[in-house]
Design an enzyme around this catalytic site. Structure first.
Site, mmCIF file in Angstrom:
data_model
loop_
_atom_site.group_PDB
_atom_site.id
_atom_site.type_symbol
_atom_site.label_atom_id
_atom_site.label_comp_id
_atom_site.label_asym_id
_atom_site.label_seq_id
_atom_site.Cartn_x
_atom_site.Cartn_y
_atom_site.Cartn_z
ATOM 1 N N GLN A 90 34.020 8.055 -2.284
ATOM 2 C CA GLN A 90 35.293 7.481 -1.841
ATOM 3 C C GLN A 90 36.247 8.607 -1.490
ATOM 4 O O GLN A 90 36.688 9.343 -2.355
ATOM 5 C CB GLN A 90 35.851 6.580 -2.953
ATOM 6 C CG GLN A 90 37.276 6.072 -2.757
ATOM 7 C CD GLN A 90 37.464 5.166 -1.560
ATOM 8 O OE1 GLN A 90 37.802 5.622 -0.465
ATOM 9 N NE2 GLN A 90 37.274 3.880 -1.746
ATOM 10 N N HIS A 133 35.761 -6.691 4.359
ATOM 11 C CA HIS A 133 35.343 -5.497 5.084
ATOM 12 C C HIS A 133 34.771 -5.933 6.421
ATOM 13 O O HIS A 133 34.548 -7.125 6.657
ATOM 14 C CB HIS A 133 34.251 -4.729 4.318
ATOM 15 C CG HIS A 133 34.760 -3.970 3.126
ATOM 16 N ND1 HIS A 133 35.089 -4.571 1.937
ATOM 17 C CD2 HIS A 133 34.999 -2.646 2.948
ATOM 18 C CE1 HIS A 133 35.516 -3.660 1.076
ATOM 19 N NE2 HIS A 133 35.472 -2.484 1.657
ATOM 20 N N LYS A 154 29.223 -4.561 6.902
ATOM 21 C CA LYS A 154 29.039 -4.134 5.514
ATOM 22 C C LYS A 154 28.448 -5.295 4.730
ATOM 23 O O LYS A 154 29.122 -6.267 4.408
ATOM 24 C CB LYS A 154 30.364 -3.690 4.885
ATOM 25 C CG LYS A 154 30.175 -3.176 3.445
ATOM 26 C CD LYS A 154 31.451 -2.629 2.850
ATOM 27 C CE LYS A 154 31.338 -2.347 1.365
ATOM 28 N NZ LYS A 154 30.298 -1.362 1.026
ATOM 29 N N GLY A 163 29.460 10.669 15.232
ATOM 30 C CA GLY A 163 29.730 9.396 14.553
ATOM 31 C C GLY A 163 31.226 9.129 14.455
ATOM 32 O O GLY A 163 32.050 10.006 14.694
#
Lengths: 332, 326
Positions: free
Chosen positions: B182, B216, B220, B68
């Site tokens: 985060q 974004h 998203k 990924g």
């Protein structure tokens, strides 16, 4: 209950039309309130928390009403529903007898009458709180006077002999809020940066910092607030030399580049801090922009309300700063 | 064409009337736009990474999810920071086959079913290995169970899954873990500062007006969780604001022209803007945090791995000292 009526002049500056409308709305509210203050009625304002101000009203005396900050504090005091004691002082031996601010007549007294007048004010208004916006040279003498008569005070004037100021207050056991920065929200922002620096030292290691500040051209030195914020960013690991602060003092640049409204060229404090990561993919920007004196006047009133509460509750601690006022929460 | 500054000049809504703030051409804004463009790791980055590595003993890290984008980015950061990348990874597919090359490391990708055996042998070969997980929300819990079963410390970068179960699994196994949705360390520092300010000075910004905008990548769909977190701090500070008012910019044209996102980062960026204005309009506070690409998260993940490694080593040291004393 006072009904708010829209009256008075509306400035026709086209660029700031809507901003002016919003400001005008706020000012009109104050004008209407000032009228009732003349008759010494307690003002009940019908907006959210202000409804409780009836309980919070107390007498307030502003020393230095002849100056711009003093005037701004008077307006803010009345706007907040406090009872303005229509008395002030001047350093001139024979000052003009009265000064009118928004339809209130305030009698001004010279140095020779200070003690007598303050004593009688304290007698007539036992729970009076004093706010001082005079000059650096008068700070210590004024503090001595307030302490002599046991009048709690908010010292908004900067300068003077600060260690002596604190000593005078400590020795007399009088309540006081002493703070060079009365812009409550700016103090909150600065405190947040300090906390971040303390908790996460080096979190922004390698980041590049750029700082720009703009003040009225009469302010020759670099912003002390900017220096304090920069010190925090340096603790956070940012790379910066204090000499790199960009000070903008040219009115042309202030209007065109910084975006300062023209009417505030002679009284503003704009700050911009920009942090960029080493590989330039991340940027943080913080700004705090103040026009005029309103924030300091409002902060002074918050400090006065806070101090009044402490006096009434006979708090053990006597000397406070803006952080203490902030910690107390919203009092209005 | 409306610039970013003009767009959020349409800021305040007062008494139902749209209020346009005056445009403020700001020198600093132009400067910032120029500086965000360059995305390649510069010499400075390599230098700072080497400083970190030289101050820390190198240890092996296995990145689960190398195939990924985040996984690959973290693997690259691991290599550039001087840590050891274990040349093994896993895929959600049964027979992924083949290798991928990251830097000068050839990473063999194993299928889902081989996870346990391969990971066990990796742990045998590298006893102080740590796992960094950037997979998919659906795999979060099963992966965590595997790491806990084999006793390997891990950094969970993947968001989603059953978070409560995740914490429960880790707690009951006593495995070391860093769990954070985060991984942008500096963004977290900013969030924490806002949160601390809100807790220390409740109501300090009472009556202030707030405007929030975030941009974004178009994929998203939900509103930025980070933005919501900052807004909630402002609410504690006395600002009245409805989360629904957060402006989400997802249209690429607007992102390019209005927000100022560099074109190469349209597919991966996180720009946030908050503006607080006093009731009488005389005071404003503006905060921005703008991230292009994934580097900040990859770097943050490496920091988390180094931190965790120190924690693990320290606990070993304590046990060893106790062993010596007995």
């Amino acid at each position: 209950m006072l009904s708010l009526t829209l009256s008075g002049n509306c400035s026709l500056l086209p660029r700031l039309n809507n901003r002016r409308k919003a400001l005008f709305f706020a000012r009109t509210k104050r004008t209407s309130l000032v009228v009732s203050a003349l008759t010494r009625e307690k003002v009940a304002i019908s907006q959210d928390a202000m409804a409780d101000s009836r309980n919070l009203s107390f007498p307030i005396l502003v020393n230095g009403v002849t100056g711009k900050m003093g005037k701004a504090v008077v307006e803010a005091a009345v706007s907040a529903g406090l009872e303005l004691v229509p008395v002030s002082f001047s350093s001139a031996d024979k000052p003009a007898r009265t000064l009118e601010i928004n339809d209130i007549e305030i009698s001004i007294h010279g140095p020779s009458e200070r003690e007598e007048i303050l004593a009688s004010v304290k007698e007539k208004y036992p729970d009076v709180v004093l706010v001082d916006y005079t000059v650096p040279d008068a700070v210590n003498a004024n503090a001595e006077l307030y302490c002599k008569f046991g009048v709690p005070f908010v010292m908004g004037t900067t300068g003077g002999d600060r260690p002596l100021l604190y000593k005078t207050v400590e020795d007399s056991n009088v309540y006081a809020v002493i703070s060079p920065q009365m812009g409550k929200q700016v103090v909150a922002f600065l405190a947040a940066m300090e906390i971040m620096a303390e908790q996460f030292p080096g979190a922004f290691s390698g980041y590049k910092l750029e700082v720009m500040e703009s003040h009225q051209s009469t302010k020759l030195d670099t912003s002390g607030t900017a220096k304090a914020v920069i010190a925090c960013f340096q603790k956070l690991g940012a790379i910066f030399d204090m000499n790199e602060i960009e000070m903008i003092r040219d009115p042309e640049e202030q209007i065109n580049m910084v975006g300062v409204p023209e009417e505030y060229l002679s009284g503003h404090a704009f700050h911009v801090y920009n942090l960029t990561s080493p590989d330039e993919t991340v940027s943080f920007e913080f700004q705090h922009n103040v026009c005029g004196r309103s924030i300091y006047a409002e902060g002074s009133i918050d400090a006065a309300i806070f101090l009044h509460k402490k006096v009434q509750s006979k708090a053990e601690k006597k000397i406070y700063d803006m952080i203490d006022v902030l910690r107390e929460g919203n009092m209005r | 064409m409306i610039s970013f500054s003009q767009q959020h000049s349409i800021v305040a809504f007062r008494n139902g009337q749209a209020y346009r703030r005056p445009e403020k051409p700001c020198m600093y804004r132009t400067r910032r736009r120029g500086t965000v463009v360059r995305a390649v790791a510069t010499e400075n980055l390599e230098k700072s990474s080497k400083i970190i590595a030289s101050a820390t003993a190198s240890f092996p890290i296995l990145v689960n999810g190398c195939t990924g984008k985040m996984g690959r980015s973290v693997a690259e950061s691991i290599i550039s920071s001087g840590l050891t990348l274990v040349p093994v990874s896993f895929s959600g597919k049964e027979n992924p086959g083949g290798n991928i090359t990251i830097g000068d490391v050839d990473v063999t990708i194993h299928g889902f079913k081989e996870r346990e055996t391969v990971l066990s042998s990796v742990i045998n070969q590298f006893p102080d290995v740590m796992v960094v997980d950037y997979t998919v929300p659906d795999a979060v819990n099963t992966n965590a169970e595997l790491y806990c079963k084999l006793g390997v410390p891990f950094v969970m970068g993947t968001t989603g899954g059953d978070r409560e179960l995740l914490y429960k699994t880790v707690k009951s196994s006593s495995v070391y873990a860093v769990i954070s949705p985060q991984m942008g360390k500096q963004v977290v520092a900013f969030l924490a500062a806002m949160d601390i300010m809100a807790k220390q000075f409740p109501g300090a910004f009472s009556g202030y007006h707030l405007e929030v905008m975030e941009s974004h990548q178009a994929s998203k769909l939900d509103t930025s969780g980070t933005a919501k977190s900052v807004v909630s701090s402002f609410q504690k500070l006395g600002v009245s604001y409805d989360m629904k008012r957060i402006r989400k910019i997802r249209d690429t044209m607007k992102q390019l022209q209005m927000v100022g996102v560099p074109e190469e980062y349209l597919g991966s960026h996180a720009f946030h803007f908050y503006c607080l204005i006093s009731p009488d309009d005389s005071v404003s506070f503006k905060f921005q945090h703008n991230v292009c690409g994934r580097k900040i998260y990859a770097e943050g993940t490496v920091d988390a791995a180094i931190f965790l490694h120190k924690k693990v080593q320290r606990s070993f040291l304590i046990f060893y000292v106790i062993y010596l004393l007995i």
